[in-house]
Write an enzyme that holds these catalytic residues in place. Structure first.
Site, PDB file in Angstrom:
ATOM      1  CE  LYS A   9      59.795  38.125  23.204  1.00 35.58           C
ATOM      2  NZ  LYS A   9      59.591  39.542  23.607  1.00 35.58           N
ATOM      3  CE1 TYR A  49      58.481  38.488  28.967  1.00 38.98           C
ATOM      4  CE2 TYR A  49      56.575  37.653  27.784  1.00 38.98           C
ATOM      5  CZ  TYR A  49      57.905  38.020  27.813  1.00 38.98           C
ATOM      6  OH  TYR A  49      58.676  37.917  26.660  1.00 38.98           O
ATOM      7  CG  PHE A  57      54.383  46.857  28.213  1.00 38.62           C
ATOM      8  CD1 PHE A  57      54.857  45.573  28.445  1.00 38.62           C
ATOM      9  CD2 PHE A  57      55.139  47.934  28.652  1.00 38.62           C
ATOM     10  CE1 PHE A  57      56.059  45.358  29.104  1.00 38.62           C
ATOM     11  CE2 PHE A  57      56.347  47.735  29.311  1.00 38.62           C
ATOM     12  CZ  PHE A  57      56.802  46.430  29.539  1.00 38.62           C
ATOM     13  NE  ARG A  85      70.375  41.796  28.849  1.00 40.31           N
ATOM     14  CZ  ARG A  85      69.082  42.107  28.882  1.00 40.31           C
ATOM     15  NH1 ARG A  85      68.172  41.157  28.762  1.00 40.31           N
ATOM     16  NH2 ARG A  85      68.689  43.348  29.030  1.00 40.31           N
ATOM     17  CG  ASN A 112      60.858  42.261  21.506  1.00 39.74           C
ATOM     18  OD1 ASN A 112      60.278  41.192  21.621  1.00 39.74           O
ATOM     19  ND2 ASN A 112      61.411  42.897  22.517  1.00 39.74           N
ATOM     20  CG  HIS A 115      62.526  36.467  26.546  1.00 39.76           C
ATOM     21  ND1 HIS A 115      62.268  37.560  27.336  1.00 39.76           N
ATOM     22  CD2 HIS A 115      63.017  35.508  27.389  1.00 39.76           C
ATOM     23  CE1 HIS A 115      62.567  37.271  28.597  1.00 39.76           C
ATOM     24  NE2 HIS A 115      63.017  36.033  28.648  1.00 39.76           N
ATOM     25  CD  GLU A 126      63.477  34.388  31.640  1.00 37.99           C
ATOM     26  OE1 GLU A 126      64.162  34.139  30.616  1.00 37.99           O
ATOM     27  OE2 GLU A 126      62.980  35.512  31.868  1.00 37.99           O
TER      28      GLU A 126
HETATM   29  P1  CMP Z   1      61.196  40.777  26.429  1.00 40.07           P
HETATM   30  O1  CMP Z   1      62.674  40.921  26.349  1.00 40.07           O
HETATM   31  O2  CMP Z   1      60.622  39.430  26.186  1.00 40.07           O
HETATM   32  O3  CMP Z   1      60.729  41.282  27.877  1.00 40.07           O
HETATM   33  C1  CMP Z   1      59.502  41.893  28.134  1.00 40.07           C
HETATM   34  C2  CMP Z   1      58.727  42.159  26.881  1.00 40.07           C
HETATM   35  O4  CMP Z   1      57.745  43.151  27.013  1.00 40.07           O
HETATM   36  C3  CMP Z   1      59.648  42.724  25.800  1.00 40.07           C
HETATM   37  O5  CMP Z   1      60.549  41.767  25.363  1.00 40.07           O
HETATM   38  C4  CMP Z   1      58.640  43.207  24.795  1.00 40.07           C
HETATM   39  O6  CMP Z   1      58.062  42.159  24.037  1.00 40.07           O
HETATM   40  C5  CMP Z   1      57.589  43.780  25.740  1.00 40.07           C
HETATM   41  N1  CMP Z   1      57.768  45.224  25.961  1.00 40.07           N
HETATM   42  C6  CMP Z   1      58.758  45.853  26.607  1.00 40.07           C
HETATM   43  N2  CMP Z   1      58.581  47.192  26.619  1.00 40.07           N
HETATM   44  C7  CMP Z   1      57.427  47.415  25.969  1.00 40.07           C
HETATM   45  C8  CMP Z   1      56.681  48.595  25.660  1.00 40.07           C
HETATM   46  N3  CMP Z   1      57.108  49.803  26.026  1.00 40.07           N
HETATM   47  N4  CMP Z   1      55.542  48.445  24.985  1.00 40.07           N
HETATM   48  C9  CMP Z   1      55.096  47.226  24.626  1.00 40.07           C
HETATM   49  N5  CMP Z   1      55.756  46.057  24.896  1.00 40.07           N
HETATM   50  C10 CMP Z   1      56.906  46.158  25.558  1.00 40.07           C
END
Ligand code: CMP
Length: 135
Positions: A9, A49, A57, A85, A112, A115, A126
């Protein structure tokens, strides 16, 4: 061999972590069967998404994932979805194991770093989203 979809990311690309993350992928015996780099538009990010559109969020997630370059990879390994994962760790880096990518590299629960698809059927959707033109 199972396939899964991985994304490095914008927060990780900006901090020049692409090499170390790909190195971890290879050291964990995933084969990289496709890779591309791109920047998602807001519309593409919203579509990617869309299952999160009711979440508080969502708008900020869409803005963040389209805020810069990403690297998208198709990974192959036995049980690739669960294996990837496991290597990433849970969404929230504060809850992730010490050796996971998110614990090591993520900034917070949103930024984070990586993904991964959450199931084989999501992986297939995906992979189609990013590499559908190859079919
Ligand atoms: P990802 O695994 O790409 O899937 C959905 C994304 O939403 C996740 O990683 C984070 O980047 C984001 N995300 C999930 N939970 C939260 C949260 N509580 N607050 C902000 N961003 C979130």
């Amino acid at each position: 061999m199972e396939q899964t979809l991985a994304i490095i990311k914008p927060d990780a690309v900006r901090r020049q972590l692409v090499g170390v993350i790909i190195s971890e992928i290879e050291m964990n015996q995933f084969a990289i069967s496709a890779i591309r780099t791109l920047r998602l538009s807001l519309g593409q990010a919203a579509q990617f998404y869309k299952q999160h559109r009711e979440k508080p969020f969502y708008d900020s997630l869409v803005a963040y994932i389209s805020s810069g370059q990403i690297f998208v990879l198709v990974l192959e390994k036995e049980n690739a979805v669960q294996e990837w994962r496991g290597l990433m760790g849970p969404t929230d880096p504060a809850k992730a194991g010490l050796l996971t990518l998110r614990r090591r590299f993520a900034i917070d629960i949103q930024l984070n770093s990586v993904h991964g698809a959450d199931s084989p059927s999501t992986a297939s959707r995906e992979i189609d989203f990013f590499f559908g033109e190859r079919k």
